[in-house]
Write an enzyme that holds these catalytic residues in place. Structure first.
Site, short mmCIF file in Angstrom:
data_model
loop_
_atom_site.label_atom_id
_atom_site.label_comp_id
_atom_site.label_asym_id
_atom_site.label_seq_id
_atom_site.Cartn_x
_atom_site.Cartn_y
_atom_site.Cartn_z
N ASP A 1 0.73 -1.33 -0.14
CA ASP A 1 -0.06 0.12 -0.05
C ASP A 1 1.12 1.26 -0.16
OD1 ASP A 1 -2.05 1.81 0.09
OD2 ASP A 1 -2.53 1.21 2.37
N GLU B 1 -2.61 10.34 -1.05
CA GLU B 1 -3.63 9.42 -0.96
C GLU B 1 -4.29 9.32 0.55
OE1 GLU B 1 -6.25 5.93 -0.70
OE2 GLU B 1 -4.36 6.31 0.09
#
Length: 464
Positions: free
Chosen positions: A291, A325
């Protein structure tokens, strides 16, 4: 000699264009699996740079690395897009323990949630109220909550096969938990980590205070699932026990960072854009391999596969490494804003932000007519065991680009192990499988190839 080489190049180009879609797929998968670069890139990003929280030195090192690697691919354009991002610092390692009414203490594993305020320098110690929903919180009210620490202990639902659905079913307690608890006078919040696994690793993630005044903001931390189970069990035996935690995080003023963008300009429709992207930032506990380092290198690999196979796209294909993000979505917002200002026509946007596991397919946001066309491509992916073509959410970074006429999509790998690592200290390079990562990159390249060849006109594939 020059004319001879030109003729050879033209013949090669004609030969390539005459290939069937199946043959192009084979070339893309073969190149990714036998001569791929995604795993090598991820090794550097994870092990030489590491965790890349927005505003950090590592995030800026990642920006410089990304630009350098895209330039080395020989793309037509490479540039940095400035964006202001939040700068939150975790500080010294957090410390916590459970204290029984007899005075015995048991150390537990916690980590501050991203965006949380610090505790006071001496930490916070108070009795604990366990809840599983905001409704429970309301029922208890200020009389039973004021001056206490709220312990949110709603687990991810284990019988949901779609683990992102299970995550979505409990993540509001992490994101909004402090705001809701502060309404009733709580002095702190402890949240069960968002993972299906029982382990000792706390999982961080973003949280918000909305418009809560600074003086009413309370510290918020995640607790490992093993320790959440322990705390819950101990509360059943001793409801007057206390919980202590200390964290040293700090929110600093916004700083400048960048989206990293590279482009192969289209030969026939240069003003129609296809993008592949992922987020370059990550949380700071691990090195962000799943991630979203995996998504970053897969997106880079898509353009490299086109270059490596001498595929000159009809439409302009961009790779976008979005910044921020995890705790703000500033990069995606800025990219979409600039694209709109320039009147850019983004016909298709594909995101990889679900880990580097075995690819299963894609989720698409588009109208019925376009999805009918997309479904006609499904048979091309079947030999590669890619069967999941569904309507559904795409991804946070490509979401702002969605219109009524275009397509946004997300790569969907097998998700069963993703939340074992998500936002935790074990999101590291050794947990990414090279072959699975490369299969994902090839799968993305194959889908991009189809959108480049046929666009999004109704029935374009069938009529080709």
């Amino acid at each position: 000699m020059r004319y001879f080489l030109l003729i050879v190049a033209l013949l090669f180009s004609k030969s390539f264009n005459a290939q069937t879609d199946q043959e192009v797929f084979k070339r893309l998968y073969k190149t990714a699996l036998t001569n791929g670069k995604s795993y090598e890139w991820l090794d550097y990003l994870s092990n030489q740079i590491g965790g890349r929280l927005s505003g950090s030195v590592n995030a800026e090192l990642a920006v410089a690395w990304g630009k350098q690697e895209l330039e080395a691919l020989g793309l037509d354009k490479v540039w940095l897009q400035p964006v202001m991002v939040p700068k939150w610092i975790r500080g010294a390692k957090e410390y916590a323990y459970i204290k029984s009414t007899t005075g015995k203490t048991t150390n537990v594993n916690i980590c501050a949630l991203g965006g949380s305020v610090a505790t006071n320098p001496l930490g916070v110690e108070a009795e604990v109220v366990e809840v599983h929903s905001f409704e429970e919180l309301t029922e208890l009210g200020e009389d039973k909550i004021k001056g206490k620490i709220v312990f949110y202990n709603r687990p991810m639902q284990p019988d949901l096969i779609q683990t992102f659905e299970a995550y979505g079913g409990c993540v509001n307690q992490r994101y909004q938990g402090a705001v809701e608890a502060a309404k009733y006078g709580a002095v702190g919040v402890i949240v069960r980590s968002m993972t299906l696994r029982l382990d000792d690793l706390p999982h961080t993630g973003s949280m918000t205070y909305n418009n809560l005044p600074n003086e009413k903001r309370i510290p918020s931390a995640a607790i490992s699932t093993n320790d959440a189970e322990l705390l819950s069990s101990m509360l059943k035996l001793d409801e007057r026990l206390k919980f202590y935690f200390k964290q040293n995080c700090q929110q600093l003023p916004d700083v400048k960072s960048y989206n990293v963008i590279g482009e192969i300009t289209g030969s026939e429709f240069p003003n129609e854009y296809i993008i592949v992207g992922a987020h370059l930032d990550s949380w700071d506990l691990g090195d962000g391999s799943h991630d979203d380092g995996a998504g970053i290198v897969q997106s880079m690999e898509v353009l490299r596969l086109f270059k490596e196979n001498d595929m000159a796209p009809k439409r302009s294909i961009r790779v976008v490494m979005f910044m921020n993000e995890e705790n703000g979505l500033r990069g995606a917002t800025e990219y979409a804003k600039v694209a709109k200002q320039k009147g850019e026509n983004h016909i298709f946007s594909l995101e990889s932000d679900a880990g580097g596991f075995t690819p299963r397919g894609f989720s698409f946001e588009c109208n019925d007519t376009i999805f009918s066309t997309i479904e006609s491509w499904k048979s091309l992916f079947k030999p590669y065991l890619i069967h999941y073509f569904e309507r559904g959410g795409s991804g946070a970074d490509v979401g702002p680009l969605k219109t009524k006429k275009n397509v946004v999509a997300g790569l969907r790998p097998d998700s069963q192990r993703y939340f074992d690592h998500h936002h935790a200290a074990n999101d590291t390079f050794e947990h990414v499988n090279k072959r699975e990562l490369e299969l994902g990159a090839a799968t993305m390249a194959a889908l991009v190839y189809l959108f480049d060849q046929y666009g999004i006109a109704p029935n374009s594939y069938e009529n080709h």
